[in-house]
Design a protein around this motif. Structure first.
Motif, PDB file in Angstrom:
ATOM      1  N   LYS A 177     -32.956  69.020 -11.646  1.00 52.19           N
ATOM      2  CA  LYS A 177     -34.262  68.361 -11.763  1.00 52.19           C
ATOM      3  C   LYS A 177     -34.673  67.672 -10.467  1.00 52.19           C
ATOM      4  CE  LYS A 177     -34.447  67.140 -16.662  1.00 52.19           C
ATOM      5  NZ  LYS A 177     -34.485  65.981 -17.582  1.00 52.19           N
ATOM      6  N   GLY A 178     -33.767  67.602  -9.507  1.00 52.54           N
ATOM      7  CA  GLY A 178     -34.069  66.949  -8.239  1.00 52.54           C
ATOM      8  C   GLY A 178     -33.825  65.444  -8.248  1.00 52.54           C
ATOM      9  N   GLU A 179     -33.127  64.956  -9.256  1.00 45.57           N
ATOM     10  CA  GLU A 179     -32.881  63.520  -9.376  1.00 45.57           C
ATOM     11  C   GLU A 179     -31.634  63.057  -8.623  1.00 45.57           C
ATOM     12  OE1 GLU A 179     -32.647  63.092 -13.622  1.00 45.57           O
ATOM     13  OE2 GLU A 179     -34.789  63.481 -13.898  1.00 45.57           O
ATOM     14  N   GLN A 180     -30.750  63.977  -8.286  1.00 45.71           N
ATOM     15  CA  GLN A 180     -29.514  63.664  -7.577  1.00 45.71           C
ATOM     16  C   GLN A 180     -29.269  64.747  -6.528  1.00 45.71           C
ATOM     17  OE1 GLN A 180     -27.513  61.043  -7.824  1.00 45.71           O
ATOM     18  NE2 GLN A 180     -28.464  60.096  -9.601  1.00 45.71           N
ATOM     19  N   PRO A 181     -28.450  64.453  -5.508  1.00 45.34           N
ATOM     20  CA  PRO A 181     -28.107  65.478  -4.516  1.00 45.34           C
ATOM     21  C   PRO A 181     -27.094  66.475  -5.094  1.00 45.34           C
ATOM     22  CG  PRO A 181     -26.952  63.445  -4.016  1.00 45.34           C
ATOM     23  CD  PRO A 181     -27.881  63.139  -5.174  1.00 45.34           C
ATOM     24  N   PRO A 182     -27.020  67.671  -4.555  1.00 39.64           N
ATOM     25  CA  PRO A 182     -26.108  68.689  -5.072  1.00 39.64           C
ATOM     26  C   PRO A 182     -24.640  68.257  -5.138  1.00 39.64           C
ATOM     27  CG  PRO A 182     -27.694  69.711  -3.625  1.00 39.64           C
ATOM     28  CD  PRO A 182     -27.897  68.226  -3.516  1.00 39.64           C
ATOM     29  N   GLU A 183     -24.180  67.474  -4.187  1.00 42.73           N
ATOM     30  CA  GLU A 183     -22.767  67.060  -4.182  1.00 42.73           C
ATOM     31  C   GLU A 183     -22.412  66.190  -5.388  1.00 42.73           C
ATOM     32  OE1 GLU A 183     -20.550  68.515  -2.056  1.00 42.73           O
ATOM     33  OE2 GLU A 183     -22.335  69.629  -1.479  1.00 42.73           O
ATOM     34  N   PHE A 184     -23.406  65.588  -6.011  1.00 40.78           N
ATOM     35  CA  PHE A 184     -23.189  64.808  -7.237  1.00 40.78           C
ATOM     36  C   PHE A 184     -22.653  65.726  -8.346  1.00 40.78           C
ATOM     37  CE2 PHE A 184     -24.996  62.942 -11.210  1.00 40.78           C
ATOM     38  CZ  PHE A 184     -24.380  61.704 -11.164  1.00 40.78           C
ATOM     39  N   ASP A 208     -34.282  76.987  -7.617  1.00 42.22           N
ATOM     40  CA  ASP A 208     -33.352  76.624  -6.566  1.00 42.22           C
ATOM     41  C   ASP A 208     -31.970  76.409  -7.167  1.00 42.22           C
ATOM     42  OD1 ASP A 208     -32.107  75.662  -4.321  1.00 42.22           O
ATOM     43  OD2 ASP A 208     -33.266  73.819  -4.211  1.00 42.22           O
ATOM     44  N   THR A 209     -30.952  76.988  -6.555  1.00 40.86           N
ATOM     45  CA  THR A 209     -29.594  76.897  -7.096  1.00 40.86           C
ATOM     46  C   THR A 209     -28.888  75.598  -6.728  1.00 40.86           C
ATOM     47  OG1 THR A 209     -28.590  77.971  -5.187  1.00 40.86           O
ATOM     48  CG2 THR A 209     -29.297  79.400  -7.029  1.00 40.86           C
ATOM     49  N   LYS A 210     -29.440  74.851  -5.775  1.00 43.01           N
ATOM     50  CA  LYS A 210     -28.840  73.601  -5.298  1.00 43.01           C
ATOM     51  C   LYS A 210     -27.429  73.880  -4.772  1.00 43.01           C
ATOM     52  CE  LYS A 210     -32.424  71.230  -6.595  1.00 43.01           C
ATOM     53  NZ  LYS A 210     -33.415  70.815  -5.660  1.00 43.01           N
ATOM     54  N   ARG A 211     -27.403  74.682  -3.727  1.00 44.99           N
ATOM     55  CA  ARG A 211     -26.156  75.104  -3.097  1.00 44.99           C
ATOM     56  C   ARG A 211     -25.365  73.910  -2.560  1.00 44.99           C
ATOM     57  NH1 ARG A 211     -24.917  79.950  -3.003  1.00 44.99           N
ATOM     58  NH2 ARG A 211     -23.460  80.788  -1.531  1.00 44.99           N
ATOM     59  N   TRP A 212     -24.033  74.010  -2.665  1.00 35.68           N
ATOM     60  CA  TRP A 212     -23.152  72.959  -2.167  1.00 35.68           C
ATOM     61  C   TRP A 212     -22.767  73.242  -0.717  1.00 35.68           C
ATOM     62  CZ3 TRP A 212     -19.495  73.439  -6.976  1.00 35.68           C
ATOM     63  CH2 TRP A 212     -20.158  72.918  -8.099  1.00 35.68           C
ATOM     64  N   LYS A 213     -22.328  72.213  -0.023  1.00 35.85           N
ATOM     65  CA  LYS A 213     -21.881  72.382   1.364  1.00 35.85           C
ATOM     66  C   LYS A 213     -20.624  73.237   1.430  1.00 35.85           C
ATOM     67  CE  LYS A 213     -23.865  68.039   2.844  1.00 35.85           C
ATOM     68  NZ  LYS A 213     -23.590  66.663   3.252  1.00 35.85           N
ATOM     69  N   SER A 214     -19.824  73.183   0.392  1.00 37.44           N
ATOM     70  CA  SER A 214     -18.616  73.999   0.309  1.00 37.44           C
ATOM     71  C   SER A 214     -18.356  74.319  -1.154  1.00 37.44           C
ATOM     72  CB  SER A 214     -17.426  73.265   0.920  1.00 37.44           C
ATOM     73  OG  SER A 214     -17.201  72.055   0.236  1.00 37.44           O
ATOM     74  N   ILE A 253     -12.547  81.930 -10.106  1.00 37.72           N
ATOM     75  CA  ILE A 253     -13.940  82.134  -9.716  1.00 37.72           C
ATOM     76  C   ILE A 253     -14.343  81.084  -8.688  1.00 37.72           C
ATOM     77  CG2 ILE A 253     -14.674  83.286 -11.832  1.00 37.72           C
ATOM     78  CD1 ILE A 253     -15.805  80.639 -12.799  1.00 37.72           C
ATOM     79  N   ASN A 254     -15.256  81.472  -7.810  1.00 39.81           N
ATOM     80  CA  ASN A 254     -15.806  80.557  -6.825  1.00 39.81           C
ATOM     81  C   ASN A 254     -17.124  80.005  -7.350  1.00 39.81           C
ATOM     82  OD1 ASN A 254     -13.721  81.124  -5.056  1.00 39.81           O
ATOM     83  ND2 ASN A 254     -14.862  82.741  -4.038  1.00 39.81           N
ATOM     84  N   ILE A 255     -17.263  78.706  -7.249  1.00 40.44           N
ATOM     85  CA  ILE A 255     -18.484  78.040  -7.685  1.00 40.44           C
ATOM     86  C   ILE A 255     -19.167  77.473  -6.431  1.00 40.44           C
ATOM     87  CG2 ILE A 255     -19.444  76.242  -9.174  1.00 40.44           C
ATOM     88  CD1 ILE A 255     -18.013  78.441 -10.737  1.00 40.44           C
ATOM     89  N   PRO A 256     -20.267  78.092  -5.974  1.00 35.88           N
ATOM     90  CA  PRO A 256     -20.903  77.672  -4.733  1.00 35.88           C
ATOM     91  C   PRO A 256     -22.110  76.745  -4.893  1.00 35.88           C
ATOM     92  CG  PRO A 256     -21.731  79.807  -5.339  1.00 35.88           C
ATOM     93  CD  PRO A 256     -20.743  79.404  -6.413  1.00 35.88           C
ATOM     94  N   SER A 257     -22.522  76.516  -6.141  1.00 38.29           N
ATOM     95  CA  SER A 257     -23.776  75.772  -6.332  1.00 38.29           C
ATOM     96  C   SER A 257     -23.809  75.073  -7.684  1.00 38.29           C
ATOM     97  CB  SER A 257     -24.958  76.743  -6.260  1.00 38.29           C
ATOM     98  OG  SER A 257     -24.926  77.629  -7.370  1.00 38.29           O
ATOM     99  N   THR A 258     -24.779  74.209  -7.818  1.00 34.52           N
ATOM    100  CA  THR A 258     -24.970  73.498  -9.078  1.00 34.52           C
ATOM    101  C   THR A 258     -25.314  74.475 -10.195  1.00 34.52           C
ATOM    102  OG1 THR A 258     -25.671  71.525  -7.904  1.00 34.52           O
ATOM    103  CG2 THR A 258     -26.327  71.698 -10.208  1.00 34.52           C
ATOM    104  N   ARG A 259     -26.148  75.443  -9.901  1.00 34.40           N
ATOM    105  CA  ARG A 259     -26.526  76.425 -10.919  1.00 34.40           C
ATOM    106  C   ARG A 259     -25.307  77.207 -11.420  1.00 34.40           C
ATOM    107  NH1 ARG A 259     -30.294  77.444 -13.758  1.00 34.40           N
ATOM    108  NH2 ARG A 259     -31.382  79.311 -14.223  1.00 34.40           N
TER     109      ARG A 259
END
Length: 100
Positions: A57-64, A2-8, A21-27
């Motif tokens: 790892k699923g320990e924090q939300p993507p916006e973190f 899972d890439t942990k996509r951001w809201k924006s 470059i555009n960064i759309p996700s945590t990955r």
């Protein structure tokens, strides 16, 4: 994985106009921090890498991770555009000059 996509997404300029470059996700942020960061790594860079790991790892939300990535870009004095979800439909953005 899972890439942990951001809201924006976040657009960052790494060493010139042709390197935006555009960064759309945590990955994508993790890959940028590890493979594309053209300056020395500072304390915020390390925090951003750790934030990405925690999110993947699923320990924090993507916006973190998104916020940590923005702070790392500011530390490195990169030009940064942070797109916000409420304005995304209008293609509006807040441009923040990390260099002053």
């Amino acid at each position: 994985m899972d890439t942990k996509r951001w809201k924006s997404y976040v657009r960052v300029e790494l060493g010139g106009r042709d390197k935006r470059i555009n960064i759309p996700s945590t990955r994508a942020a993790a890959e940028c921090l590890l493979r594309s960061w053209p300056t020395e790594w500072g304390p915020r860079h390390k925090q951003a890498r750790e934030a990405c790991i925690a999110v993947l790892k699923g320990e924090q939300p993507p916006e973190f991770a998104r916020q940590a990535f923005v702070e790392a870009a500011r530390e490195a004095e990169y030009w940064l555009w942070a797109f916000f979800p409420a304005d995304a439909s209008k293609e509006a953005f807040a441009r923040q000059a990390a260099r002053r």
